[in-house]
Design a protein around this motif. Structure first.
Motif: not given
Length: 363
Positions: A115-117, A212-215, A236-238, A327-328
């Motif tokens: 989850i990205l809070p 490698f294909v990430d996310d 920002n998925l980080k 929301g980010e």
């Protein structure tokens, strides 16, 4: 099984006053809005839960990472919403139609792996919405009124699928290299002139690429209305955190309506575009042609993630309008109505002004 069914619906009371603790955006804490007491959310040190794709596609092992939650279905726009708060009354976050709490039903879902809070408070999102509305020309007074009432702004966690895979592809194509020739021509006056004309020499090319294909991010819900604008759909998925139901407290959560299998097909389409881009980079030159490509994906995993948006929804002349705030990062986008009378009166005033200027000009 009964012990796990209500896992995401457990509400934690404040040890001081008994009120429900809610997530405090931008932190890893849940807090009491009455007495200020705070508690930390326990973040799983093991990180995200990446699930093997094909056991789920074959309907195997789903019970290990799934549970049941209470859902409210909007009959107007089709959104399926889970509320992590005991609302006495609730309106759909997308279309503002009232939802009947007594109509809640149980439905299974694949537990979120991450989850990205929310990173910004509801009050800040409301101020962003107010500022945006204040800059709109010809906005109806009802919209102005909506921008002054915080109850129209709701925090919503959106469901997405992410897919990881090892990608390999073999290709055949052509590498193009530019060269220039001098060309003579006559201009409009009949004079002979020269110009440089770009042409391309093509050379055969073939090879293979891998990586490698990430996310790969794939939207996991759809409704008749309320589509999230691409302008704000960048997170920002980080900043993803391992899922904990504490982050949901005080917010609405939408359940995915696009099944995993369909999401996987979309992810394969994205992977194909990535593979072709890698092939073109491998071919090199000034331009490229990929005539054929054989792509393979292996070690595929996925996770269900939740991403934050604030939504302000209201109705104007029987039509629904939505405004979305990321929301980010606070990016805002939305559709808006126009006030016929404001535009009509402005045009009328302009016509009268022109008539007055013409009258005095003639005098």
């Amino acid at each position: 099984m009964e012990a796990s069914i209500q896992k995401t619906e457990l509400k934690k009371p404040c040890i001081n006053c008994g009120a429900e603790l809610k997530y405090k955006p931008g932190t890893t804490n849940i807090s009491c809005e009455y007495c200020g007491h705070e508690e930390s959310i326990n973040i799983d040190e093991n990180g995200f839960t990446e699930l093997e794709l094909y056991p789920y596609l074959k309907e195997m092992g789903a019970q290990k990472h799934s549970e049941e939650i209470s859902m409210l279905h909007c009959k107007n726009c089709g959104a399926n919403q889970h509320v992590e708060e005991n609302y006495k009354s609730l309106h759909c976050v997308y279309c503002s139609i009232p939802l009947v709490v007594e109509d809640a039903y149980k439905e299974g879902w694949i537990l979120p792996g991450a989850i990205l809070p929310f990173q910004i408070e509801k009050q800040k999102s409301f101020l962003i919405f107010q500022k945006w509305v204040s800059k709109l020309w010809w906005a109806p007074n009802k919209l102005k009124k909506a921008s002054l009432d915080p109850q129209f702004t709701k925090g919503l966690y959106l469901p997405y699928w992410t897919f990881d895979a090892q990608l390999s592809a073999s290709y055949s194509g052509q590498r193009g290299e530019y060269y220039y020739e001098t060309q003579r021509y006559r201009d409009s006056n009949g004079k002979t002139r020269t110009r440089q004309v770009r042409k391309t020499r093509w050379y055969p090319a073939s090879g293979s690429v891998s990586g490698f294909v990430d996310d790969t991010l794939i939207k996991a819900s759809k409704q008749k209305t309320g589509r999230i604008p691409s302008k704000i759909a960048h997170w920002n998925l980080k900043k993803l955190q391992p899922f904990d139901s504490g982050f949901l407290s005080g917010f609405v959560t939408e359940k995915y309506t696009i099944p995993l299998e369909q999401g996987h097909l979309s992810a394969k389409g994205e992977a194909k575009q990535i593979a072709e881009r890698w092939c073109r980079q491998d071919i090199g030159g000034d331009t490229q042609r990929v005539n054929s490509m054989d792509m393979n994906l292996s070690e595929e995993t996925f996770k269900h993630i939740l991403l934050p948006v604030y939504i302000s929804a209201y109705r104007y002349k029987s039509k629904e309008y939505n405004f979305f705030i990321n929301g980010e990062n606070g990016q805002i986008s939305g559709t808006r109505p126009y006030s016929f009378w404001k535009i009509f009166l402005a045009i009328l005033a302009a016509i009268l002004l022109i008539c007055i200027l013409v009258y005095f000009g003639q005098g």
